[in-house]
Write a protein that holds these residues in place. Structure first.
Motif, PDB file in Angstrom:
ATOM      1  N   ARG A   7       0.844  -1.186   0.000  1.00  0.00           N
ATOM      2  CA  ARG A   7       0.000   0.000   0.000  1.00  0.00           C
ATOM      3  C   ARG A   7       0.880   1.235   0.000  1.00  0.00           C
ATOM      4  NH1 ARG A   7      -2.575   1.097   4.224  1.00  0.00           N
ATOM      5  NH2 ARG A   7      -3.798   2.735   3.273  1.00  0.00           N
ATOM      6  N   ILE A   8       0.304   2.301  -0.516  1.00  0.00           N
ATOM      7  CA  ILE A   8       1.057   3.541  -0.591  1.00  0.00           C
ATOM      8  C   ILE A   8       0.410   4.503   0.384  1.00  0.00           C
ATOM      9  CG2 ILE A   8       1.616   5.466  -2.077  1.00  0.00           C
ATOM     10  CD1 ILE A   8       1.469   3.315  -4.360  1.00  0.00           C
ATOM     11  N   SER A   9       1.197   5.031   1.280  1.00  0.00           N
ATOM     12  CA  SER A   9       0.603   5.905   2.286  1.00  0.00           C
ATOM     13  C   SER A   9       0.235   7.242   1.658  1.00  0.00           C
ATOM     14  CB  SER A   9       1.588   6.124   3.419  1.00  0.00           C
ATOM     15  OG  SER A   9       2.626   6.956   2.976  1.00  0.00           O
ATOM     16  N   HIS A  10      -0.701   7.906   2.313  1.00  0.00           N
ATOM     17  CA  HIS A  10      -1.124   9.221   1.824  1.00  0.00           C
ATOM     18  C   HIS A  10       0.050  10.166   1.737  1.00  0.00           C
ATOM     19  CE1 HIS A  10      -5.492   8.460   3.291  1.00  0.00           C
ATOM     20  NE2 HIS A  10      -5.087   7.649   2.340  1.00  0.00           N
ATOM     21  N   ALA A  50      -7.136   8.083  -2.975  1.00  0.00           N
ATOM     22  CA  ALA A  50      -6.429   7.783  -1.735  1.00  0.00           C
ATOM     23  C   ALA A  50      -7.236   8.213  -0.517  1.00  0.00           C
ATOM     24  CB  ALA A  50      -5.067   8.477  -1.736  1.00  0.00           C
ATOM     25  N   VAL A  51      -7.818   9.423  -0.594  1.00  0.00           N
ATOM     26  CA  VAL A  51      -8.411   9.995   0.609  1.00  0.00           C
ATOM     27  C   VAL A  51      -9.893   9.667   0.718  1.00  0.00           C
ATOM     28  CG1 VAL A  51      -8.841  12.146   1.819  1.00  0.00           C
ATOM     29  CG2 VAL A  51      -6.713  11.818   0.601  1.00  0.00           C
ATOM     30  N   ARG A  52     -10.601   9.774  -0.407  1.00  0.00           N
ATOM     31  CA  ARG A  52     -12.044   9.585  -0.374  1.00  0.00           C
ATOM     32  C   ARG A  52     -12.467   8.171  -0.739  1.00  0.00           C
ATOM     33  NH1 ARG A  52     -14.178  14.985  -0.916  1.00  0.00           N
ATOM     34  NH2 ARG A  52     -13.282  15.868   0.968  1.00  0.00           N
ATOM     35  N   LEU A 101      -1.431   4.085 -10.219  1.00  0.00           N
ATOM     36  CA  LEU A 101      -0.440   3.995  -9.147  1.00  0.00           C
ATOM     37  C   LEU A 101      -1.028   3.203  -7.992  1.00  0.00           C
ATOM     38  CD1 LEU A 101       2.373   5.323  -8.679  1.00  0.00           C
ATOM     39  CD2 LEU A 101       1.196   6.998  -7.324  1.00  0.00           C
ATOM     40  N   LYS A 102      -0.730   1.898  -7.948  1.00  0.00           N
ATOM     41  CA  LYS A 102      -1.304   1.064  -6.891  1.00  0.00           C
ATOM     42  C   LYS A 102      -0.215   0.506  -5.985  1.00  0.00           C
ATOM     43  CE  LYS A 102      -5.286  -0.414  -9.547  1.00  0.00           C
ATOM     44  NZ  LYS A 102      -5.782  -1.473 -10.413  1.00  0.00           N
ATOM     45  N   ARG A 103       0.778  -0.067  -6.601  1.00  0.00           N
ATOM     46  CA  ARG A 103       1.806  -0.760  -5.822  1.00  0.00           C
ATOM     47  C   ARG A 103       3.070   0.083  -5.742  1.00  0.00           C
ATOM     48  NH1 ARG A 103      -0.282  -4.344  -9.146  1.00  0.00           N
ATOM     49  NH2 ARG A 103       1.403  -3.918 -10.608  1.00  0.00           N
ATOM     50  N   LEU A 145      11.475   8.975  -3.633  1.00  0.00           N
ATOM     51  CA  LEU A 145      11.904   7.580  -3.719  1.00  0.00           C
ATOM     52  C   LEU A 145      12.503   7.127  -2.396  1.00  0.00           C
ATOM     53  CD1 LEU A 145      13.414   7.322  -7.294  1.00  0.00           C
ATOM     54  CD2 LEU A 145      11.292   6.389  -6.444  1.00  0.00           C
ATOM     55  N   LEU A 146      13.256   8.020  -1.771  1.00  0.00           N
ATOM     56  CA  LEU A 146      13.835   7.705  -0.463  1.00  0.00           C
ATOM     57  C   LEU A 146      12.732   7.436   0.537  1.00  0.00           C
ATOM     58  CD1 LEU A 146      16.760  10.030   0.608  1.00  0.00           C
ATOM     59  CD2 LEU A 146      16.636   7.564   0.676  1.00  0.00           C
ATOM     60  N   ALA A 147      11.701   8.269   0.475  1.00  0.00           N
ATOM     61  CA  ALA A 147      10.639   8.171   1.471  1.00  0.00           C
ATOM     62  C   ALA A 147       9.926   6.827   1.380  1.00  0.00           C
ATOM     63  CB  ALA A 147       9.647   9.308   1.292  1.00  0.00           C
ATOM     64  N   ILE A 148       9.611   6.381   0.167  1.00  0.00           N
ATOM     65  CA  ILE A 148       8.888   5.111   0.098  1.00  0.00           C
ATOM     66  C   ILE A 148       9.830   3.940   0.248  1.00  0.00           C
ATOM     67  CG2 ILE A 148       6.910   5.869  -1.233  1.00  0.00           C
ATOM     68  CD1 ILE A 148       8.352   4.606  -3.660  1.00  0.00           C
ATOM     69  N   ASN A 149      11.088   4.180   0.067  1.00  0.00           N
ATOM     70  CA  ASN A 149      12.051   3.089   0.143  1.00  0.00           C
ATOM     71  C   ASN A 149      12.693   2.998   1.513  1.00  0.00           C
ATOM     72  OD1 ASN A 149      13.190   0.961  -1.054  1.00  0.00           O
ATOM     73  ND2 ASN A 149      14.686   2.092  -2.238  1.00  0.00           N
ATOM     74  N   GLY A 150      12.393   3.985   2.364  1.00  0.00           N
ATOM     75  CA  GLY A 150      13.102   4.117   3.616  1.00  0.00           C
ATOM     76  C   GLY A 150      12.786   3.008   4.592  1.00  0.00           C
ATOM     77  N   SER A 151      13.496   3.023   5.681  1.00  0.00           N
ATOM     78  CA  SER A 151      13.285   1.995   6.693  1.00  0.00           C
ATOM     79  C   SER A 151      11.922   2.201   7.338  1.00  0.00           C
ATOM     80  CB  SER A 151      14.382   2.102   7.741  1.00  0.00           C
ATOM     81  OG  SER A 151      14.381   3.395   8.272  1.00  0.00           O
TER      82      SER A 151
END
Lengths: 663, 309
Positions: A7-10, A50-52, A101-103, A145-151
């Motif tokens: 899942r992709i966070s808001h 994403a939100v609604r 953009l799902k995964r 990219l860093l944000a979604i790939n981060g720890s």
């Protein structure tokens, strides 16, 4: 950031949307407006999903969207597949991918695409600002990219920025090496840039009124740095084209002189013989803004021809292909020269005295009369210039001219600017039987004293005359100088009335001194950027490399490139190679180092031996190490099992300083 | 709170001489909220340890001596018809207490043994279709003779799993034994032991122990151990997830008793024999499976990739 499941966070989505906006912003004028509207709609749509909890569009909706966008692009560009059409297609794909953009994998794809789109920003602008903006875009995309790939676990924005900056700094040396060493290939193919229409500059013909448009533009034409002192403004005649054909209204190049269609293919050598140069040389480098035309600007008369440039019979330089990118070239010129002093061929003489039969009968008649009265060509010349000096005045708002432009200008309106003066002068000379031609280009320029170079802007555009005199060859005569000498000596803005001055381009910067100097400073910075970064082409590279490594041959350069690429690749692959071992926590890695050091002195840790047991055994066998090993073990336990970051730092440090010796 | 624990250790040490390690293990077991099984030959001090624990922990306790003719009702309780009120009234059995000492649990029949099962696992009992909760905290300390002894019923595996730890005491050291000889029967001193921890503190401790740090490195080690029991040939069947969880829980309790906020591999290694032996196989505690565990601990790497083969 949530990255636990597919899942992709808001939050990461929001960052991606912002990054996309940043990347697309500079392209806003290059793609159709509706595409930008589509970007906003699709972005909002994805945010709604994403939100609604709106649903993702199904296959048929997506297909329909693609078809609509493609048709839209076809209509917008009317079937022409230039650079902008292709870019628009790319942007459309970049934007539409959002609703798929799902995964996280989609996310990565979009991120990499964003890098590519960032690269396209530089297709349309290569100034310092746009380069800096490109850097910002690059960082934004990398940050996402860093944000979604981060720890796992929430990461603060500050920590994220820190990581981003560290990453960017790590990339910097690689970037520098690649920049300096990777071979620069010329364009392997050219993509038509649908922009040439928008460029201002000297054109390949001159009709009354043409120059007044140029004069209203403050745009940069080119910059010049001189090796040595900058010559006085009076000497700076930047010649570009020679017009030797006149149809009664418009001056243009005859086939003999035509540089655009490549017909002026005369080789330099034969003209070199026709040219006698004085001893004094002036070396300078010109950085020409893209003109979409192929002529270059030089001071007469040049002694050397830059690579890939040709010489026209009119002693002008032209490029083999249109200057679509900023071009840098070096020229060596002499102010004292004689061109074709030995004489003209019959054909040339005819060409340079030819006039249309019907045009300007009054001038023709008077010219004949004056020729008869004059003792020599020089005397005739003087008389005409005197007339200009006495009766004419310089203005950017001349009255409109009718059918016989020269007649009306010379004997009625007597007000105008360079093109009128040059055109009428040459016409008069030709009517009097003296070979003459119009030369266009730029005159003067502004000296940027901060960096010691010359800026030539569009409003410096100028036209002057050349007449052929027996024994002297082609001689430059500038009738404008006779009318308004201050135009030549100080620049166009000094020669105009206040009313006219406002018409001149960039009036704002010239009006306020502070802004003007700021502009000069900024231009200086930009100039350096263009010169050193953008202008770093294969020849600059060759020069730099040979300066560093001595004379370097092609294969040596290739070897160097391969070595550098290999080093970079190894650097990049090293972490991957290490990965065949389990990915160990840092504390355990440090402890393994400690164990290796102890193994070297014959104290190998057993498999199931816990740190304390091991420490006890080491202390038993080597009482002198007892204190050290106890401290190290305690630190390791706290670092590894109590998750103490502080202990980890101390542990690494202590292990580095721990050097057990064999007894 | 930690002072209280070490105080409890010394108190019990007064009656169980030279068995500090076992006493600490037993305490850790109870602190982790688990039930304790003490297995050894008669006369080794099992009952003494159980009594002493009950005393210093300050819990209500009941002792049940299991015999072969016991019935479940003897432990749980029974409903008796009261002629005066014309109603059944429930007479609760000894299980309704905070600490149940189940002496010689393997002397009774499986039927009675399994009556304890629900009580130990669910902390409640069901009688005549009615569920009655047990007091909190509720611990069972059971003692048993080695199964090779005459007249014993081996505990079913499901019930063995209910005990967090199985420990044995072993013979005392010569010095301790001499002290016993000179001092007389240690059990006479049990009533003199002072209470060190209250029931409320015990509940609180149990909660605190759950929150101790078990780092990723430690969990890695735990997992390597568990995998070794499952996929190596020495074991017929490996440790269940509940067993692994029990190991972690016991290790945490041990770390707490040792005065640490985080668990280290030694904690796991210390409690592993007591926690694992009765789970991986039903073998005798003094026999083969203990040796297996020792070998397992030697074989499994404490720090991943840390040894140089």
């Amino acid at each position: 950031m949530n990255q636990t499941a597919n899942r992709i966070s808001h939050q990461s989505l929001l960052w991606m949307l912002i990054a996309q906006l940043i990347v697309l912003l500079p392209l806003i004028f290059e793609v159709p407006v509706w595409l930008m509207a589509l970007a906003v709609v699709v972005g909002g749509w994805r945010w709604g999903i994403a939100v609604r909890d709106w649903s993702f569009p199904n296959k048929s909706v997506r297909f329909l969207l693609v078809v609509v966008v493609c048709v839209g692009l076809l209509l917008s560009f009317k079937g022409s597949f230039g650079m902008q059409a292709m870019l628009s297609l790319l942007v459309a794909g970049f934007v539409l991918k959002l609703i798929e953009l799902k995964r996280p994998s989609d996310f990565y794809l979009l991120g990499y695409l964003a890098y590519f789109v960032t690269g396209t920003q530089l297709l349309f602008a290569a100034s310092l600002i746009s380069s800096l903006y490109g850097l910002v875009s690059l960082l934004a995309v990398t940050g996402v990219l860093l944000a979604i790939n981060g720890s796992a676990g929430p990461v603060t924005v500050v920590a994220q920025c820190k990581r981003l900056i560290v990453l960017a700094l790590q990339a910097l040396p690689i970037m520098l090496v690649l920049f300096l060493v990777v071979p620069r290939f010329g364009a392997l193919w050219t993509v038509p840039l649908n922009k040439s229409a928008g460029l201002t500059g000297v054109s390949d013909s001159m009709a009354p009124g043409d120059f007044s448009n140029l004069m209203r533009s403050g745009e940069l034409a080119f910059r010049v740095s001189f090796n040595g002192e900058i010559p006085s403004s009076r000497q700076l005649y930047w010649r570009a084209l020679v017009f030797d054909a006149f149809d009664g209204r418009t001056w243009s190049q005859s086939g003999f002189q035509d540089v655009q269609r490549g017909r002026a293919s005369t080789q330099w050598q034969s003209w070199r013989e026709a040219l006698t140069l004085g001893d004094e040389r002036l070396d300078y480098q010109v950085l020409l803004e893209p003109t979409a035309k192929n002529w270059l600007y030089v001071l007469a008369a040049f002694a050397e021809v830059p690579a890939d440039a040709r010489v026209s019979p009119g002693l002008t330089l032209y490029n083999t292909r249109a200057v679509n990118q900023r071009k840098q070239y070096s020229v060596s010129s002499a102010f004292n020269y004689q061109l074709q002093a030995e004489g003209l061929s019959d054909k040339e003489r005819e060409m340079n005295t030819a006039l249309p039969a019907e045009a300007n009968p009054v001038t023709k008649r008077l010219a004949q009369q004056w020729r008869a009265e004059a003792t020599s060509a020089e005397a005739l010349l003087e008389r005409l210039l005197d007339l200009y000096h006495q009766r004419f005045h310089y203005t950017l708002q001349p009255p409109r001219l009718g059918e016989h432009t020269v007649d009306e200008f010379l004997w009625q309106s007597q007000a105008g600017f360079c093109e009128h003066f040059a055109g009428s002068f040459v016409f008069f000379m030709r009517a009097a039987g003296i070979p003459a031609r119009v030369v266009v280009g730029y005159q003067g320029g502004q000296i940027n004293s901060d960096e010691d170079y010359l800026v030539v802007r569009q409003y410096d555009a100028h036209a002057w005359a050349e007449v052929w005199l027996a024994g002297k060859g082609w001689v430059r005569i500038d009738p404008t100088a006779a009318v308004a000498p201050e135009r030549i000596e100080q620049g166009v803005e000094y020669s105009l009335s206040e009313d006219d001055s406002r018409l001149l381009g960039n009036s704002f910067g010239r009006r306020f001194e502070f802004l003007g100097s700021l502009q000069l400073r900024w231009d200086a910075l930009n100039y350096r950027w263009q010169l050193w970064v953008m202008g770093y082409d294969s020849s600059a590279q060759q020069a730099l490399l040979s300066k560093w490594f001595g004379q370097i041959r092609g294969w040596q350069l290739a070897l160097l490139v391969i070595a550098v690429v290999a080093c970079v690749a190894i650097l990049l692959l090293l972490p991957l190679l290490r990965r065949h071992k389990p990915n160990l926590p840092p504390a355990e890695l440090a402890y393994i180092q400690l164990c290796r050091k102890l193994q070297r002195i014959g104290l190998t840790r057993n498999m199931g031996e816990a740190p304390r047991q091991y420490a006890a055994r080491v202390a038993r066998e080597r009482p002198d190490l007892s204190a050290d090993i106890d401290t190290l073990t305690a630190l390791f336990e706290r670092a590894s099992y109590a998750n103490s970051a502080e202990a980890l730092v101390r542990l690494k440090d202590a292990i580095r300083r721990f050097h057990p010796r064999e007894q | 709170m930690r002072d209280n624990i070490s105080k409890a250790c010394t108190e019990i040490g007064k009656v169980l001489l030279g068995k500090e390690h076992e006493v600490k293990l037993a305490l850790a077991c109870l602190l982790a909220g688990g039930h304790l099984l003490i297995e050894d030959l008669p006369g080794m001090g099992k009952t003494t340890l159980a009594h002493a624990l009950a005393k210093v922990l300050g819990l209500d306790y009941q002792r049940v001596q299991f015999t072969s003719d016991m019935l479940p009702a003897d432990i749980i309780g029974v409903s008796i018809f009261d002629a005066n009120t014309s109603q059944f009234s429930f007479h609760s059995g000894p299980v309704f207490t905070q600490l149940l000492l189940a002496d010689e649990i393997n002397r009774t029949t499986p039927k009675t043994q399994s009556a304890l099962l629900e009580a130990m696992e669910e902390q409640q009992v069901s009688i005549d279709g009615e569920t009655r909760p047990l007091p909190q905290p509720f611990f069972v300390i059971a003692t048993q003779n080695p199964e090779s002894q005459m007249g014993t019923f081996a505990l079913p595996e499901s019930q063995l799993d209910r005990f967090l730890m199985r420990i044995s005491l072993g013979y005392p050291s010569p010095e301790a034994e001499r002290m016993i000889f000179s001092g007389g029967d240690p059990r006479q001193y049990i009533p003199t032991l002072s209470r060190c921890i209250s029931a409320e503190q015990l509940i609180d401790l149990k909660r605190q122990i759950r929150t101790l740090t078990a780092s990723d490195s430690l969990i890695d080690y735990l997992q390597r151990l568990v995998y070794a029991t499952r996929f190596e040939q020495d074991f017929t069947h490996g440790l269940s997830p509940r067993g692994a969880l029990a190991l972690l829980q016991a290790a945490k309790a041990w770390a707490y008793v040792e005065g640490r906020d985080y668990v280290i591999p030694e904690d796991i290694q210390t409690v592993a024999p007591a926690v694992i032996t009765h789970r991986v196989s039903g073998a005798d505690v003094t026999g083969g499976s203990q040796r297996l565990i020792a070998e397992l601990l030697e074989r499994v790497d404490v720090v991943a990739g840390g040894t140089n083969s």
